[in-house]
Motif scaffolding. Structure first.
Motif, PDB file in Angstrom:
ATOM      1  N   GLY A 121       0.853  -1.178   0.000  1.00 49.17           N
ATOM      2  CA  GLY A 121       0.000   0.000   0.000  1.00 49.17           C
ATOM      3  C   GLY A 121       0.886   1.225   0.000  1.00 49.17           C
ATOM      4  N   HIS A 122       0.282   2.391  -0.228  1.00 47.42           N
ATOM      5  CA  HIS A 122       1.088   3.607  -0.261  1.00 47.42           C
ATOM      6  C   HIS A 122       0.290   4.773   0.284  1.00 47.42           C
ATOM      7  CE1 HIS A 122      -1.171   3.743  -4.061  1.00 47.42           C
ATOM      8  NE2 HIS A 122      -1.160   5.064  -3.875  1.00 47.42           N
ATOM      9  N   ALA A 123       1.014   5.791   0.711  1.00 43.49           N
ATOM     10  CA  ALA A 123       0.413   7.026   1.186  1.00 43.49           C
ATOM     11  C   ALA A 123       1.324   8.176   0.786  1.00 43.49           C
ATOM     12  CB  ALA A 123       0.219   7.002   2.694  1.00 43.49           C
ATOM     13  N   ALA A 124       0.733   9.248   0.276  1.00 40.56           N
ATOM     14  CA  ALA A 124       1.500  10.401  -0.196  1.00 40.56           C
ATOM     15  C   ALA A 124       1.326  11.571   0.753  1.00 40.56           C
ATOM     16  CB  ALA A 124       1.053  10.784  -1.609  1.00 40.56           C
ATOM     17  N   THR A 125       2.433  12.259   1.032  1.00 41.49           N
ATOM     18  CA  THR A 125       2.421  13.439   1.904  1.00 41.49           C
ATOM     19  C   THR A 125       3.125  14.579   1.180  1.00 41.49           C
ATOM     20  OG1 THR A 125       2.555  12.003   3.839  1.00 41.49           O
ATOM     21  CG2 THR A 125       3.075  14.335   4.158  1.00 41.49           C
ATOM     22  N   ALA A 128       7.454  20.335   2.046  1.00 41.79           N
ATOM     23  CA  ALA A 128       7.446  21.791   2.222  1.00 41.79           C
ATOM     24  C   ALA A 128       7.405  22.493   0.870  1.00 41.79           C
ATOM     25  CB  ALA A 128       8.671  22.224   3.030  1.00 41.79           C
ATOM     26  N   ASP A 129       8.132  21.907  -0.058  1.00 37.63           N
ATOM     27  CA  ASP A 129       8.062  22.395  -1.429  1.00 37.63           C
ATOM     28  C   ASP A 129       6.794  21.814  -2.063  1.00 37.63           C
ATOM     29  OD1 ASP A 129       8.336  23.189  -3.984  1.00 37.63           O
ATOM     30  OD2 ASP A 129      10.220  22.143  -4.381  1.00 37.63           O
ATOM     31  N   ALA A 130       5.824  22.630  -2.320  1.00 36.61           N
ATOM     32  CA  ALA A 130       4.515  22.148  -2.784  1.00 36.61           C
ATOM     33  C   ALA A 130       4.586  21.409  -4.099  1.00 36.61           C
ATOM     34  CB  ALA A 130       3.547  23.334  -2.913  1.00 36.61           C
ATOM     35  N   SER A 131       5.699  21.485  -4.784  1.00 35.96           N
ATOM     36  CA  SER A 131       5.814  20.807  -6.076  1.00 35.96           C
ATOM     37  C   SER A 131       6.269  19.365  -5.941  1.00 35.96           C
ATOM     38  CB  SER A 131       6.790  21.564  -6.988  1.00 35.96           C
ATOM     39  OG  SER A 131       8.097  21.566  -6.417  1.00 35.96           O
ATOM     40  N   ARG A 132       6.526  18.886  -4.706  1.00 38.86           N
ATOM     41  CA  ARG A 132       7.041  17.538  -4.492  1.00 38.86           C
ATOM     42  C   ARG A 132       6.143  16.766  -3.528  1.00 38.86           C
ATOM     43  NH1 ARG A 132      10.546  15.631  -7.955  1.00 38.86           N
ATOM     44  NH2 ARG A 132      11.477  14.307  -6.336  1.00 38.86           N
ATOM     45  N   LEU A 133       6.201  15.442  -3.647  1.00 38.90           N
ATOM     46  CA  LEU A 133       5.458  14.538  -2.771  1.00 38.90           C
ATOM     47  C   LEU A 133       6.423  13.523  -2.167  1.00 38.90           C
ATOM     48  CD1 LEU A 133       2.325  13.613  -4.948  1.00 38.90           C
ATOM     49  CD2 LEU A 133       2.360  15.155  -2.977  1.00 38.90           C
ATOM     50  N   ALA A 134       6.206  13.216  -0.903  1.00 37.62           N
ATOM     51  CA  ALA A 134       6.908  12.107  -0.260  1.00 37.62           C
ATOM     52  C   ALA A 134       5.939  10.932  -0.205  1.00 37.62           C
ATOM     53  CB  ALA A 134       7.366  12.495   1.133  1.00 37.62           C
ATOM     54  N   VAL A 135       6.274   9.871  -0.904  1.00 37.12           N
ATOM     55  CA  VAL A 135       5.371   8.719  -1.012  1.00 37.12           C
ATOM     56  C   VAL A 135       5.957   7.554  -0.234  1.00 37.12           C
ATOM     57  CG1 VAL A 135       4.181   7.153  -2.579  1.00 37.12           C
ATOM     58  CG2 VAL A 135       4.617   9.517  -3.278  1.00 37.12           C
ATOM     59  N   ARG A 136       5.217   7.113   0.785  1.00 39.73           N
ATOM     60  CA  ARG A 136       5.632   5.927   1.544  1.00 39.73           C
ATOM     61  C   ARG A 136       5.013   4.688   0.914  1.00 39.73           C
ATOM     62  NH1 ARG A 136       3.772   5.104   6.460  1.00 39.73           N
ATOM     63  NH2 ARG A 136       1.954   6.461   6.170  1.00 39.73           N
ATOM     64  N   VAL A 137       5.843   3.728   0.591  1.00 39.96           N
ATOM     65  CA  VAL A 137       5.379   2.459   0.048  1.00 39.96           C
ATOM     66  C   VAL A 137       5.671   1.383   1.079  1.00 39.96           C
ATOM     67  CG1 VAL A 137       5.551   0.805  -1.839  1.00 39.96           C
ATOM     68  CG2 VAL A 137       5.871   3.250  -2.288  1.00 39.96           C
ATOM     69  N   LEU A 138       4.612   0.733   1.580  1.00 43.88           N
ATOM     70  CA  LEU A 138       4.749  -0.300   2.605  1.00 43.88           C
ATOM     71  C   LEU A 138       4.494  -1.654   1.960  1.00 43.88           C
ATOM     72  CD1 LEU A 138       4.159   2.397   4.175  1.00 43.88           C
ATOM     73  CD2 LEU A 138       3.261   0.976   5.996  1.00 43.88           C
ATOM     74  N   ILE A 139       5.414  -2.603   2.203  1.00 49.94           N
ATOM     75  CA  ILE A 139       5.352  -3.916   1.557  1.00 49.94           C
ATOM     76  C   ILE A 139       5.418  -4.998   2.637  1.00 49.94           C
ATOM     77  CG2 ILE A 139       6.430  -5.430  -0.149  1.00 49.94           C
ATOM     78  CD1 ILE A 139       7.752  -2.913  -1.330  1.00 49.94           C
ATOM     79  N   VAL A 140       4.557  -6.010   2.521  1.00 51.87           N
ATOM     80  CA  VAL A 140       4.556  -7.149   3.441  1.00 51.87           C
ATOM     81  C   VAL A 140       4.447  -8.428   2.634  1.00 51.87           C
ATOM     82  CG1 VAL A 140       3.479  -5.818   5.311  1.00 51.87           C
ATOM     83  CG2 VAL A 140       2.041  -7.084   3.723  1.00 51.87           C
ATOM     84  N   GLY A 169       2.134   9.215  14.335  1.00 49.14           N
ATOM     85  CA  GLY A 169       1.139  10.101  13.738  1.00 49.14           C
ATOM     86  C   GLY A 169       0.870   9.858  12.272  1.00 49.14           C
ATOM     87  N   GLU A 170       1.439   8.829  11.688  1.00 50.64           N
ATOM     88  CA  GLU A 170       1.212   8.537  10.283  1.00 50.64           C
ATOM     89  C   GLU A 170      -0.115   7.795  10.094  1.00 50.64           C
ATOM     90  OE1 GLU A 170       4.582   6.254   9.247  1.00 50.64           O
ATOM     91  OE2 GLU A 170       5.896   8.002   8.968  1.00 50.64           O
ATOM     92  N   GLU A 171      -0.761   8.110   9.015  1.00 46.55           N
ATOM     93  CA  GLU A 171      -2.024   7.452   8.707  1.00 46.55           C
ATOM     94  C   GLU A 171      -1.777   5.980   8.353  1.00 46.55           C
ATOM     95  OE1 GLU A 171      -5.193   8.418   8.829  1.00 46.55           O
ATOM     96  OE2 GLU A 171      -4.585  10.349   9.690  1.00 46.55           O
ATOM     97  N   PRO A 172      -2.639   5.068   8.831  1.00 40.92           N
ATOM     98  CA  PRO A 172      -2.479   3.658   8.454  1.00 40.92           C
ATOM     99  C   PRO A 172      -2.603   3.471   6.943  1.00 40.92           C
ATOM    100  CG  PRO A 172      -4.008   3.912  10.296  1.00 40.92           C
ATOM    101  CD  PRO A 172      -3.765   5.285   9.760  1.00 40.92           C
ATOM    102  N   VAL A 173      -1.893   2.478   6.439  1.00 38.12           N
ATOM    103  CA  VAL A 173      -1.935   2.149   5.020  1.00 38.12           C
ATOM    104  C   VAL A 173      -2.530   0.747   4.877  1.00 38.12           C
ATOM    105  CG1 VAL A 173      -0.568   1.703   2.940  1.00 38.12           C
ATOM    106  CG2 VAL A 173       0.037   3.604   4.456  1.00 38.12           C
ATOM    107  N   ALA A 174      -3.532   0.602   4.030  1.00 33.26           N
ATOM    108  CA  ALA A 174      -4.208  -0.685   3.848  1.00 33.26           C
ATOM    109  C   ALA A 174      -3.410  -1.569   2.902  1.00 33.26           C
ATOM    110  CB  ALA A 174      -5.608  -0.465   3.311  1.00 33.26           C
ATOM    111  N   PHE A 175      -3.197  -2.825   3.310  1.00 33.66           N
ATOM    112  CA  PHE A 175      -2.532  -3.817   2.469  1.00 33.66           C
ATOM    113  C   PHE A 175      -3.536  -4.719   1.760  1.00 33.66           C
ATOM    114  CE2 PHE A 175       0.546  -3.210   6.037  1.00 33.66           C
ATOM    115  CZ  PHE A 175       1.523  -2.547   5.315  1.00 33.66           C
ATOM    116  N   TRP A 176      -4.591  -5.033   2.453  1.00 33.47           N
ATOM    117  CA  TRP A 176      -5.562  -6.010   1.930  1.00 33.47           C
ATOM    118  C   TRP A 176      -6.942  -5.651   2.475  1.00 33.47           C
ATOM    119  CZ3 TRP A 176      -8.928  -9.285   4.427  1.00 33.47           C
ATOM    120  CH2 TRP A 176      -9.541 -10.278   3.642  1.00 33.47           C
TER     121      TRP A 176
END
Length: 350
Positions: A121-125, A128-140, A169-176
């Protein structure tokens, strides 16, 4: 064919609504499960401060009340961080709408396991630079998740969703999610068939009622038209009976029928005559034929008899049928009178 496609889409919409309503109802009674070191902890609610309702050893069934709540509610398995691989990607903000495709193209590089053996699953945040995204990719590993789900199922806990445990404080990411599984697709098909069958059964039940109602309505309409025609005919006969010239213009069968309906009983005529004829007058003959009254007799004064007959309301157009002549005794006059019978005289007499 387009109508059939429209019906299928309509059934899909109904299925989606039913499933969504069911999910909302179950989310109101959410339970969160953690599986760690041979222990299963069950908390009620969605927040991190949710209260603990049960803690049991793996392989032991939770209390019946917890199982009932798990069956009626929504069960979420929180996957621990120590069994999760986290990768972070820096992407342009314009890629937000295409994140799923971008991440799928890079999974070979991000995952330590083959693609067929993982859940992710993934979550994007925004940065500070509004032109960029930090994307967390969680793998199990899929096998690890399936094993824990199987253990919980043996305990009577059927997992509806697997997501990452809350962390910093990070939002949960759904895997299944059960809603995204192949089994749910078949469940949607079954639900669609069930709803379609219900609609078809409803139509099948209503159709005989509609047909019966249509038949009854048509029968009532025909009966109403028949009664209206009959009433109109009776009204025409009644109007014709009031007009002797109209009666004479009718065919003989109809004229005879009207005279039959409008004729006054002889008893009523005799009673009217007995009231109209004065005591000093005598009848020698009386006949009723073709709607006409014919009388003859002797009277001391014959002319007032005309007015007396018409005042009864049962006769009109009264006139002498022959000249009056003095009788042999020299005191009385012999008369002959004709008069038309008034239509409906019997009703008026009543």
């Amino acid at each position: 064919m387009p109508r059939f496609d429209l019906l299928v889409r309509w059934l899909d919409v109904l299925c989606g609504v039913v499933l969504r309503v069911g999910e909302i109802r179950r989310n109101r009674n959410m339970l969160r499960v953690t599986h760690s070191e041979g222990r299963v902890s069950i908390r009620a609610g969605a927040g991190p401060d949710a209260s603990l309702v049960a803690a049991v050893t793996v392989g032991h069934r939770p209390p019946d009340e917890v199982l009932r709540r798990a069956t009626d509610g929504f069960l979420v398995l929180e996957w621990p961080h120590d069994k999760t691989i986290t990768r972070t990607l820096g992407l342009p903000a314009q890629a937000r709408d295409f994140l799923a495709g971008v991440i799928a193209n890079q999974l070979d590089r991000l995952s330590p396991w083959p693609l067929g053996q993982i859940l992710y699953g993934h979550a994007a945040t925004p940065l500070a630079d509004a032109s960029r995204l930090a994307v967390r990719v969680l793998i199990v590993r899929r096998a690890d998740v399936d094993a824990v789900r199987a253990e919980l199922a043996e305990m009577g806990l059927n997992v509806d969703r697997v997501e990452s445990a809350p962390h910093a404080g990070e939002e949960p990411v759904a895997f299944w999610s059960n809603g995204a599984s192949q089994g749910d697709a078949s469940a949607r098909r079954r639900l669609r068939l069930f709803i379609g069958g219900g609609v078809a059964a409803y139509v099948a039940v209503c159709m005989p009622i509609v047909v019966a109602g249509s038949v009854v309505t048509n029968a009532l309409q025909e009966e109403t038209e028949s009664l209206t025609a009959h009433t109109h005919a009776l009204q025409e006969r009644a109007d014709a009976a009031k007009n002797p010239s109209a009666i004479q213009a009718l065919p003989p069968p109809e004229r005879a029928w009207i005279w039959k309906e409008a004729s006054t009983p002889v008893v009523a005529l005799v009673d009217a005559l007995s009231r109209a004829i004065p005591d000093d007058a005598y009848l020698e003959s009386l006949s009723v034929e073709g709607g006409k009254l014919r009388i003859s007799g002797l009277a001391a004064d014959a002319p007032p008899l005309i007015d007396a007959l018409e005042k009864t309301g049962r006769f009109f157009d009264a006139h002498f049928s022959a000249p009056t002549t003095r009788a042999s005794d020299g005191r009385l006059f012999r008369f002959g009178i004709e008069a038309n019978l008034a239509a409906g005289a019997t009703k008026k007499g009543k």
